[in-house]
Design an enzyme around this catalytic site. Structure first.
Site, PDB file in Angstrom:
ATOM      1  CG  HIS C 159      -1.954   1.116   0.909  1.00 26.83           C
ATOM      2  ND1 HIS C 159      -2.780   0.976  -0.203  1.00 26.83           N
ATOM      3  CD2 HIS C 159      -2.242   2.173   1.309  1.00 26.83           C
ATOM      4  CE1 HIS C 159      -3.783   1.857  -0.357  1.00 26.83           C
ATOM      5  NE2 HIS C 159      -3.453   2.898   0.438  1.00 26.83           N
ATOM      6  CE1 TYR C 163      -2.257   7.448   0.078  1.00 23.73           C
ATOM      7  CE2 TYR C 163      -1.673   5.277   0.765  1.00 23.73           C
ATOM      8  CZ  TYR C 163      -2.763   6.368   0.616  1.00 23.73           C
ATOM      9  OH  TYR C 163      -3.811   6.075   0.961  1.00 23.73           O
ATOM     10  CG  HIS C 310      -9.167   1.982  -6.647  1.00 26.17           C
ATOM     11  ND1 HIS C 310      -9.282   3.258  -6.225  1.00 26.17           N
ATOM     12  CD2 HIS C 310      -7.889   1.616  -5.991  1.00 26.17           C
ATOM     13  CE1 HIS C 310      -8.335   3.622  -5.208  1.00 26.17           C
ATOM     14  NE2 HIS C 310      -7.604   2.467  -4.952  1.00 26.17           N
ATOM     15  CG  PHE C 311      -3.955   0.502  -9.811  1.00 27.56           C
ATOM     16  CD1 PHE C 311      -3.115   0.617  -8.725  1.00 27.56           C
ATOM     17  CD2 PHE C 311      -3.232   0.444 -10.996  1.00 27.56           C
ATOM     18  CE1 PHE C 311      -1.815   0.476  -8.756  1.00 27.56           C
ATOM     19  CE2 PHE C 311      -1.958   0.652 -11.186  1.00 27.56           C
ATOM     20  CZ  PHE C 311      -1.146   0.590  -9.843  1.00 27.56           C
ATOM     21  CG  HIS C 312      -5.959   1.627 -15.090  1.00 32.32           C
ATOM     22  ND1 HIS C 312      -5.893   0.346 -14.658  1.00 32.32           N
ATOM     23  CD2 HIS C 312      -5.014   1.868 -15.986  1.00 32.32           C
ATOM     24  CE1 HIS C 312      -5.279  -0.299 -15.364  1.00 32.32           C
ATOM     25  NE2 HIS C 312      -4.457   0.371 -16.029  1.00 32.32           N
ATOM     26  NE  ARG C 373      -6.515  -7.856  -9.270  1.00 30.22           N
ATOM     27  CZ  ARG C 373      -5.693  -7.195  -8.698  1.00 30.22           C
ATOM     28  NH1 ARG C 373      -5.356  -5.813  -8.927  1.00 30.22           N
ATOM     29  NH2 ARG C 373      -5.094  -7.616  -7.458  1.00 30.22           N
ATOM     30  NE  ARG C 374      -2.617  -8.534 -11.467  1.00 32.53           N
ATOM     31  CZ  ARG C 374      -1.616  -8.255 -10.607  1.00 32.53           C
ATOM     32  NH1 ARG C 374      -1.518  -9.305  -9.764  1.00 32.53           N
ATOM     33  NH2 ARG C 374      -0.808  -7.163 -10.253  1.00 32.53           N
TER      34      ARG C 374
END
Lengths: 180, 57, 485
Positions: C159, C163, C310-312, C373-374
């Site tokens: 995580h 950041y 979310h990540f994109h 995913r993946r």
């Protein structure tokens, strides 16, 4: 005229309180869901040896699939391995408590049942256990959701939910997709 | 601390005072609306997707 | 991509900040070049093994899947290169403090140093995993792996690493965007507090990536869930402080009323435009993230396209668009000439934001409906998956827009160097001034000693038993599965 140097600190403090309050509201809702209707991530720390689970014990071939025990409890056991589920289809009754137990003899897998909150990783060395109840009959997709090698995309199973009236265990308490 | 070379000579304290009497009401309004919508969206998923999908654990 | 683009960008931007914000030369530039070369060599090793099919384990490794040792050693080199960067950033800050006793460190440098401290803490988990478990297995020295342990160690890194990627974007929000818009930073102290909160709360939350794992108890999952709720706070604070800073700019330019300042902002400037687009995508990315972190709710979306979306949104969208804007902002002073076409820069930023939205929005919906995913390909003949097809086509169209935008970005930077007609020598990069520049900065918000102690306490509380349990309970191990032969 100079502007009050403390006014920005005051507005930011107000904003910060509001944001912490908003975060606490969400936290409260999450904690309530986990305690009252018992909506928790699956977390039983239960070990199983990935190298011998197919030889003896709960996860030998005969024991896989759905089974109703003497007390009427429904348990579905599934082995996930590169690149298939065993069995690839399981039957479970509608509106009854069902316990799923998953193990992996090789690498990390994972699964979800589409349209439900069933979701767990399957980590070699551990039994992943999920309790749930289905409120609608139907065939639901259960794909492997964690990359487990080049055949990962072919790894799909189905969960068949049937009304209790149609859920008929045989003399050993077993129920298989073939009869439904 | 501000490096003197970073400070814009055109922005003086009287200029700031003259323009910023309403600030930060706009930021409160804009950021407040954004966060309120965020909470509403979260609550919609919580109430209408998560809870109906039933207990697990 | 996640490791390479970010690490090189962050190192480069950090060196730039250390020289331009502190106005002193970088300590030991030769070491900086050594770090750069280590990173390049490592990247070549990683890319070569991946492209030749010897490392199909993805960037999260998934032991007991085991790739060629060259893949892992390449990653180690990239990380070691970034550690050199961390040390140089901290040395640069300490030198400046010695030369300017009692003065607050310029915010951009303070935040960059906070990121260096964060990254040193962050990489401990993956470094221990690679050096003590994964690499010995890759060389064939060990035949089994404790999978729970490797997952837990990786979660330590998993995580906080985001950041590390995110903080440069926040540095731009706080220290560059208000200046570019012609305003002032609303509050220097709140900015410092936000960066410290990232350092404190970004680390002891990695178990939220393992909510659906069987090897951890509900107790430790809950503790880290609560800490994850807290990590939303610095972003929510940033949203306000940066919006308020932009408001000062809009009002100084004549904007009136509750929202009039928004239209008065100089949107034609790429940094301002990128900040606006970034905040827009941050809303969607933050929304996805709130669902992910909500403990039981994670079950709806864990390992689905929702997570990819979310990540994109948050990384590919909010963060990378700021990387572009930062590049456009500092390139004139690096190349020694003004941008040949600011319009092309704006077009590139717009294409990126539109492409990212079009690509990621369908993933939210599909992920909520069970698209995992993946996966290389879906069986679209299956009736439960066939309705995904048109949505995937939309997503693909968004992907093409992103490719065009990425190519245009490269052209925009190259054009600084090829078009001879480029304009006058630009002024050096400036950083935003605080609304109240003379506000005293407490010593705690001018260094990291105190915060490191807190990080240590939090990490001990959050991770000591979750890691120790694997040595106490001694769970059965899994046999290594090689993918490189």
């Amino acid at each position: 005229m100079a502007i009050d140097p403390l006014s920005n600190a005051r507005s930011e403090r107000r904003w910060a309180f509001a944001m912490v309050g908003a975060a606490m509201m969400m936290l409260f809702a999450i904690v309530w869901a986990s305690l009252s209707p018992h909506m928790n991530p699956p977390s039983n720390i239960e070990n199983v040896d990935p190298n011998t689970l197919h030889i003896a014990g709960e996860f030998t071939e005969d024991n896989l699939g759905t089974q109703v025990d003497a007390k009427g409890r429904v348990t579905t056991r599934i082995v996930t391995s590169q690149f298939s589920f065993a069995p690839e289809c399981v039957v479970v009754p509608q509106d009854m408590q069902v316990t799923f137990r998953f193990v992996s003899p090789d690498v990390i897998h994972g699964l979800l049942v589409v349209g439900t909150n069933i979701n767990t990783m399957v980590v070699p060395g551990y039994v992943s256990q999920v309790h749930t109840m289905f409120d609608k009959p139907g065939d639901m997709l259960m794909p492997c959701h964690e990359f487990c090698g080049l055949g990962h995309s072919q790894m799909v199973a189905h969960v068949r939910v049937v009304p209790i009236a149609d859920f008929k265990p045989d003399e050993n308490g077993r129920v298989a997709c073939a009869e439904h | 601390m501000n490096n003197p070379a970073d400070t814009d000579p055109d922005i003086t304290d009287p200029t700031l005072a003259a323009h910023l009497d309403e600030a930060p009401s706009g930021a409160f309004a804009l950021a407040g609306i954004a966060v309120a919508l965020l909470l509403v969206a979260w609550a919609i998923i919580y109430l209408f997707v998560f809870l109906p999908r039933g207990p697990v654990g | 991509m996640g490791y390479v683009l970010t690490t090189f960008f962050i190192m480069g931007f950090g060196y730039f900040v250390a020289e331009s914000a502190l106005r002193q030369p970088l300590p030991a530039p030769r070491l900086a070049w050594l770090g750069f070369i280590l990173g390049i060599v490592g990247t070549v090793m990683v890319v070569a093994t991946v492209l030749t099919g010897h490392a199909s384990v993805m960037f999260t490794f998934y032991p007991p899947l085991t790739a060629s040792p060259i893949f892992y050693l390449g990653l180690v080199l990239v990380v070691v290169g970034s550690w050199i960067w961390c040390v140089l950033m901290l040395v640069a800050m300490m030198r400046w403090k010695r030369a300017n006793p009692g003065q607050p460190v310029p915010l951009a440098m303070y935040a960059t140093a906070a990121n260096a401290v964060l990254w040193l803490w962050t990489t401990i988990g993956v470094a221990v995993e690679l050096l003590f478990v994964v690499i010995p297995a890759a060389f064939g020295w060990t035949q089994t792996v404790d999978v729970g342990l490797t997952r837990t160690l990786f979660s330590w890194t998993l995580h906080a690493i985001v950041y590390f990627w995110l903080i440069p974007a926040y540095i731009a929000f706080y220290t560059i965007a208000p200046q570019a818009a012609g305003g002032r930073l609303f509050s220097d102290l709140m900015a410092r507090a936000s960066f410290i909160l990232f350092l404190l709360c970004g680390l002891p939350v990695g178990l939220h990536h393992l909510f659906m794992d069987p090897e951890h108890s509900t107790g430790f999952k809950s503790i880290q869930m609560i800490l994850t709720v807290l990590v939303a706070v610095p972003t929510l604070l940033t949203v306000f402080t940066v919006t308020a800073s932009m408001e000062t700019a809009g009002r100084l330019r004549g904007g009136k009323g509750l929202f009039g300042w928004i239209g008065a902002l100089p949107w034609e400037r790429p940094m301002v435009l990128a900040t606006g687009l970034s905040f827009f995508m941050l809303w969607f990315g933050g929304f996805g993230g709130l669902i992910n972190m909500s403990y039981g709710m994670n079950a709806m979306v864990h390992n689905t396209s929702w997570v990819s979306a979310h990540f994109h949104m948050i990384f590919g969208g909010s963060v990378v668009i700021m990387y572009f804007a930062i590049a456009y902002h500092i390139w004139p002073s690096l190349a020694g000439r003004a941008a040949p076409s600011v319009a092309l820069q704006r077009i590139q930023l717009w294409l990126w934001a539109v492409g990212m939205m079009v690509m990621s929005m369908p993933w939210h919906w599909l992920g909520l409906n069970g698209q995992v995913r993946r996966v290389a390909q879906f069986d679209y003949a299956d009736p439960s998956m066939s309705w995904w097809t048109p949505w995937m086509a939309v997503s693909l169209a968004g992907g093409f827009v992103l490719v065009v935008s990425a190519a245009l970005f490269i052209w925009n930077l190259v054009s600084f160097h090829v078009e001879r007609s480029a304009g006058v020598y630009p002024a050096p990069v400036k950083y935003a001034t605080a609304l109240h520049p003379d506000q005293p900065v407490p010593a705690a918000l001018n260094g990291f000693a105190l915060w490191n102690v807190f990080v240590l306490i939090l990490m001990a509380a959050a991770y000591s038993y979750p890691i120790a349990q694997f040595f106490i309970l001694n769970p059965p191990q899994a046999v290594v599965h090689r993918v490189d032969r």
